[in-house]
Structure formats: structure tokens, C-alpha cells
Design an enzyme around this catalytic site. Structure first.
Site, PDB file in Angstrom:
ATOM      1  N   HIS A  18       0.868  -1.193   0.000  1.00 30.27           N
ATOM      2  CA  HIS A  18       0.000   0.000   0.000  1.00 30.27           C
ATOM      3  C   HIS A  18       0.893   1.228   0.000  1.00 30.27           C
ATOM      4  O   HIS A  18       1.361   1.670   1.049  1.00 30.27           O
ATOM      5  CB  HIS A  18      -0.918  -0.045   1.228  1.00 30.27           C
ATOM      6  CG  HIS A  18      -1.899   1.083   1.315  1.00 30.27           C
ATOM      7  ND1 HIS A  18      -3.081   0.999   2.022  1.00 30.27           N
ATOM      8  CD2 HIS A  18      -1.885   2.339   0.789  1.00 30.27           C
ATOM      9  CE1 HIS A  18      -3.736   2.140   1.930  1.00 30.27           C
ATOM     10  NE2 HIS A  18      -3.020   2.984   1.193  1.00 30.27           N
ATOM     11  N   HIS A  20       1.436   4.945  -2.314  1.00 27.57           N
ATOM     12  CA  HIS A  20       1.088   5.867  -3.413  1.00 27.57           C
ATOM     13  C   HIS A  20       2.383   6.512  -3.875  1.00 27.57           C
ATOM     14  O   HIS A  20       3.042   7.200  -3.079  1.00 27.57           O
ATOM     15  CB  HIS A  20       0.128   6.947  -2.914  1.00 27.57           C
ATOM     16  CG  HIS A  20      -1.134   6.379  -2.334  1.00 27.57           C
ATOM     17  ND1 HIS A  20      -2.294   6.250  -3.069  1.00 27.57           N
ATOM     18  CD2 HIS A  20      -1.406   5.892  -1.105  1.00 27.57           C
ATOM     19  CE1 HIS A  20      -3.229   5.708  -2.297  1.00 27.57           C
ATOM     20  NE2 HIS A  20      -2.718   5.484  -1.103  1.00 27.57           N
ATOM     21  N   HIS A 198      -9.489   1.391  -1.306  1.00 28.43           N
ATOM     22  CA  HIS A 198      -9.413   1.972   0.025  1.00 28.43           C
ATOM     23  C   HIS A 198     -10.828   1.944   0.605  1.00 28.43           C
ATOM     24  O   HIS A 198     -11.775   2.403  -0.053  1.00 28.43           O
ATOM     25  CB  HIS A 198      -8.963   3.435  -0.031  1.00 28.43           C
ATOM     26  CG  HIS A 198      -7.499   3.641  -0.270  1.00 28.43           C
ATOM     27  ND1 HIS A 198      -6.822   3.074  -1.314  1.00 28.43           N
ATOM     28  CD2 HIS A 198      -6.585   4.377   0.420  1.00 28.43           C
ATOM     29  CE1 HIS A 198      -5.545   3.457  -1.255  1.00 28.43           C
ATOM     30  NE2 HIS A 198      -5.376   4.246  -0.218  1.00 28.43           N
ATOM     31  N   GLU A 201     -11.141   3.614   6.058  1.00 27.66           N
ATOM     32  CA  GLU A 201     -10.054   4.436   6.627  1.00 27.66           C
ATOM     33  C   GLU A 201     -10.729   5.501   7.484  1.00 27.66           C
ATOM     34  O   GLU A 201     -10.630   5.471   8.712  1.00 27.66           O
ATOM     35  CB  GLU A 201      -9.215   5.060   5.502  1.00 27.66           C
ATOM     36  CG  GLU A 201      -8.062   5.939   5.990  1.00 27.66           C
ATOM     37  CD  GLU A 201      -7.308   6.648   4.848  1.00 27.66           C
ATOM     38  OE1 GLU A 201      -7.833   6.701   3.710  1.00 27.66           O
ATOM     39  OE2 GLU A 201      -6.203   7.171   5.109  1.00 27.66           O
ATOM     40  N   ASP A 279       1.945   3.853   2.911  1.00 29.91           N
ATOM     41  CA  ASP A 279       0.932   4.760   2.343  1.00 29.91           C
ATOM     42  C   ASP A 279       1.578   5.942   1.604  1.00 29.91           C
ATOM     43  O   ASP A 279       1.708   5.902   0.373  1.00 29.91           O
ATOM     44  CB  ASP A 279      -0.023   5.239   3.440  1.00 29.91           C
ATOM     45  CG  ASP A 279      -1.405   5.623   2.926  1.00 29.91           C
ATOM     46  OD1 ASP A 279      -1.666   5.423   1.738  1.00 29.91           O
ATOM     47  OD2 ASP A 279      -2.218   6.121   3.731  1.00 29.91           O
ATOM     48  N   ASP A 280       1.957   6.970   2.350  1.00 29.38           N
ATOM     49  CA  ASP A 280       2.557   8.183   1.751  1.00 29.38           C
ATOM     50  C   ASP A 280       3.759   8.587   2.606  1.00 29.38           C
ATOM     51  O   ASP A 280       3.708   9.579   3.349  1.00 29.38           O
ATOM     52  CB  ASP A 280       1.523   9.311   1.732  1.00 29.38           C
ATOM     53  CG  ASP A 280       0.291   8.942   0.942  1.00 29.38           C
ATOM     54  OD1 ASP A 280       0.353   8.932  -0.290  1.00 29.38           O
ATOM     55  OD2 ASP A 280      -0.732   8.612   1.575  1.00 29.38           O
TER      56      ASP A 280
HETATM   57  N1  ADE Z   1      -4.234   8.978  -1.530  1.00 28.24           N
HETATM   58  C1  ADE Z   1      -3.007   8.976  -1.028  1.00 28.24           C
HETATM   59  N2  ADE Z   1      -3.032   8.541   0.235  1.00 28.24           N
HETATM   60  C2  ADE Z   1      -4.312   8.255   0.545  1.00 28.24           C
HETATM   61  C3  ADE Z   1      -4.977   7.748   1.674  1.00 28.24           C
HETATM   62  N3  ADE Z   1      -4.339   7.471   2.819  1.00 28.24           N
HETATM   63  N4  ADE Z   1      -6.311   7.586   1.617  1.00 28.24           N
HETATM   64  C4  ADE Z   1      -6.962   7.885   0.513  1.00 28.24           C
HETATM   65  N5  ADE Z   1      -6.386   8.350  -0.585  1.00 28.24           N
HETATM   66  C5  ADE Z   1      -5.067   8.528  -0.582  1.00 28.24           C
HETATM   67 ZN    ZN Z   2      -3.550   4.860   0.643  1.00 25.33          ZN
END
Ligand code: ADE
Ligand code: ZN
Length: 342
Positions: A18, A20, A198, A201, A279-280
Site C-alpha cells: 500500500h 502511493h 481503500h 479508513e 501509504d505516503d
Molecule cells: N491517496 C493517497 N493517500 C491516501 C490515503 N491514505 N487515503 C486515501 N487516498 C489517498
Molecule cells: Zn492509501
């Protein structure tokens, strides 16, 4: 002598499921690419930009994340972004990665789909050949945009079917349920793509049900909110539908208030197939090892539990069964080679 949990985590082979790619854009590289493309950032320095990384929810993060992605223009930019991520995870013993890209973030500002995917794909191939990192590429639809835009994006992806294994669904969750994209996902499956989404969350457990029942997903990204619904937990356990958890993301986006509250161990105890991911990472303070270490410390996890998470990362991956077995055997050998296991 017990080696530290930090060393143990950094040495264990891991898969990331996971991630991005736009979320790996480190401030230094962002300023460098902005400069060479003559693009203005809203912030005057790396420090000022980092000060803005103080989010109260998903939307506050997304606003800054899309803003940062605006400076990506050329194929080389997408290559450099992806390559920097691969070098980083190589240092962390991540040997397989399944990454998302968000084409609409770029096509909506006039960058061609081809530019985006060619840059990312070239770096992934170099990562495979030079760093030994295997990969899968997942194209995500932005759920705050409409169905027509998603259909158009799917059309643009068709010539690259060989490069894209699955489609996903990300961006602003609440108010944009999976059902909004039922037809797009049906078409994507018809075209041979796997599906992930997703869900749960910030959105409710019902969105996870929708992702399973209407989008026929292979995995749920996040899925924290499944714990609100015992029947859903039972379903996820019975079918071993993986959840790709992202602890530091959850903390930074206020899905939880403290890592001590993270549900990963509770989920493992319920036999949910959970994995840990970043994630990011450029925005949330850490890549894979920092995510593993964060929960290990906060929840006082054992090496056995960490080992289970690493194994889960391959079990839940889109690799072949043979490749999964090969990686899982290596993890077992690593665990057994620890001094205190001898
Ligand atoms: N795009 C990038 N990170 C995200 C996240 N945690 N939830 C939804 N969209 C995303
Ligand atoms: Zn994500």
C-alpha cells in the site's frame, strides 16, 4: 544476546502493498523538480513545506499531496520520483512492492497518461534489474471525481494492460462510496484487471462491505473500521481477505490518536490477514521500517509477531504461489537465524 527489535525489523525481508508513488515525493526532490520545470511551489523552503505537514484529517493531507504532485511534468520527473522511492526501500530490505499511481492527478492538468506511466514503469524495471525489487503496478481512480472520468482513465490504461495488474480506489472517502464506481470496476474486471479499494479508513464498515460485494476486491486498503462490525470481521477472516494497514498514516491523519491505539495486534489476534505499509511515507514520517518499528514499540510486539506480519505481506501480495513460498521460506530462515532462536 537479543538483537534489538530495530535491527530485526530492518533485516527482515518485507513486501510493501500500500504505497502511493505520489506520496513518496520528498520535499528536497519536490523543490529540485519544481525548479527545473520553472514551477512555483506555495512554500518558499523545504522547512516551510514541512511545517504544513500537520494534518487533522485525510482531506487536509490530500490538498497538500495534490499540490505537490503539480510540479511533476516530464517522464524523467516520474522516473526520478519512483527511482528515489526504490533506492529508499532497497535500504530497508523491501524486496517486493505493489505501488499505486493516480493518473487523474496528472491527466487533469494536461500531462499525458503515457508520460506518467512510462516514467514510473521505466524506474520499476530498473529497480527490478539493478536492485532486485519485484513489483506490481496498480492504477487508482480518484473517488472524488465522477464515474465518467474514471471510465476515461480506464480507457487510457487499456494499451498498458501488460504493465498494470489491478485498479484501485483512493482519495476522499466519506461521501464517495465504492458503489459510485461499481460499473467502472465491472468493466475493469472484464478487461482482466484485479481490483482493490481503500475502504474503512475514515469511512464506515459499510464501505468495506460495498468494496467486497460490489467491486469484488482482492484486498482492502486500510480497513480499520471493520472492527465496528463483527459479521464483517468474520467474513474477512473466513475468506482471508487482506487488509493493508498503514500505522503512521493513521496517526498523522488522526484515524487514531496514538500508535498505542493501533488495532494491528487486535486484528492479528482475530486472525485477520493484516499487513503493514507506508501509504505516503514522505508525508507521514517514515517508510516501511519506521512503520514496523512504530507499532512494535508502541504495542510491545514480539519478533514472532513481526515475523508474522512480514510473512503476511507476501501471502497478501499479488505474486505467484511459488514466489510467495520462496519469500516466506527466507523469512523463516531469517527468524531461525536469530541468536536467541538457536
Ligand atoms: N491517496 C493517497 N493517500 C491516501 C490515503 N491514505 N487515503 C486515501 N487516498 C489517498
Ligand atoms: Zn492509501
Amino acid at each position: 544476546m537479543n538483537s534489538s527489535i530495530e535491527q530485526f525489523i530492518s533485516g527482515i525481508p518485507k513486501a510493501e502493498l500500500h504505497l502511493h508513488i505520489e506520496g513518496t515525493f520528498e520535499p528536497e526532490l519536490m523543490f529540485e523538480i519544481a525548479k527545473r520545470n520553472n514551477k512555483e511551489l506555495k512554500y518558499s523552503s523545504v522547512q516551510e513545506l514541512q511545517q504544513a505537514y500537520n494534518f487533522n484529517n485525510l482531506q487536509e493531507f490530500l490538498d497538500i499531496y495534490y499540490e505537490g504532485a503539480n510540479v511533476l511534468i516530464t517522464e524523467q520527473d516520474f522516473y526520478d520520483l519512483t527511482w528515489a522511492y526504490l533506492e529508499q526501500i532497497h535500504r530497508q530490505n523491501v524486496v517486493h512492492t505493489e505501488i499505486f499511481f493516480d493518473p487523474q492527478t496528472h491527466t487533469d492538468r494536461g500531462i499525458s497518461f503515457d508520460t506518467v506511466i512510462k516514467g514510473i514503469h521505466a524506474a520499476l524495471e530498473d529497480g527490478k534489474n539493478k536492485l532486485g525489487i519485484s513489483y506490481r503496478l496498480i492504477m487508482s481512480f480518484l473517488r472524488h471525481l465522477d464515474e465518467a472520468s474514471a471510465f476515461k482513465t480506464l480507457e487510457q490504461a487499456l494499451p498498458y494492460k501488460e504493465w498494470i495488474v489491478a485498479v484501485g480506489l483512493d482519495s476522499s472517502e466519506v461521501g464517495n462510496p465504492p458503489s459510485k464506481f461499481e460499473r467502472v470496476f465491472a468493466k475493469a474486471r472484464e478487461e482482466g484487471f484485479l481490483t482493490v479499494a481503500h475502504a474503512g479508513e475514515e469511512g464506515p464498515a459499510d464501505y468495506i462491505w460495498e468494496a467486497i460485494d460490489l467491486l469484488d476486491i482482492t484486498r482492502i486498503d486500510h480497513g480499520n473500521r471493520c472492527l465496528d462490525d463483527p459479521k464483517l470481521v468474520q467474513k474477512l477472516v473466513e475468506q482471508q481477505i487482506p487488509l493493508t494497514l498503514c500505522p503512521l498514516s493513521n496517526l498523522e491523519l488522526c484515524v487514531i490518536n496514538d500508535l498505542k491505539e493501533h488495532p494491528v495486534v487486535e486484528m492479528m489476534e482475530k486472525n485477520l490477514l493484516v499487513t503493514v505499509n507506508s501509504d505516503d511515507p514522505a508525508y507521514f514520517g517514515g517508510y516501511m521500517n519506521e512503520n514496523y518499528l512504530g507499532i512494535a514499540r508502541a504495542l510491545n510486539m514480539s519478533k514472532k509477531q513481526i515475523t508474522q506480519l512480514a510473512k503476511n505481506s507476501f501471502t497478501a501480495s499479488l505474486l505467484s504461489d511459488q514466489e510467495k513460498t520462496k519469500h516466506i521460506e527466507k523469512i523463516e530462515a531469517y527468524y531461525n537465524s536469530q541468536p536467541e532462536m538457536a
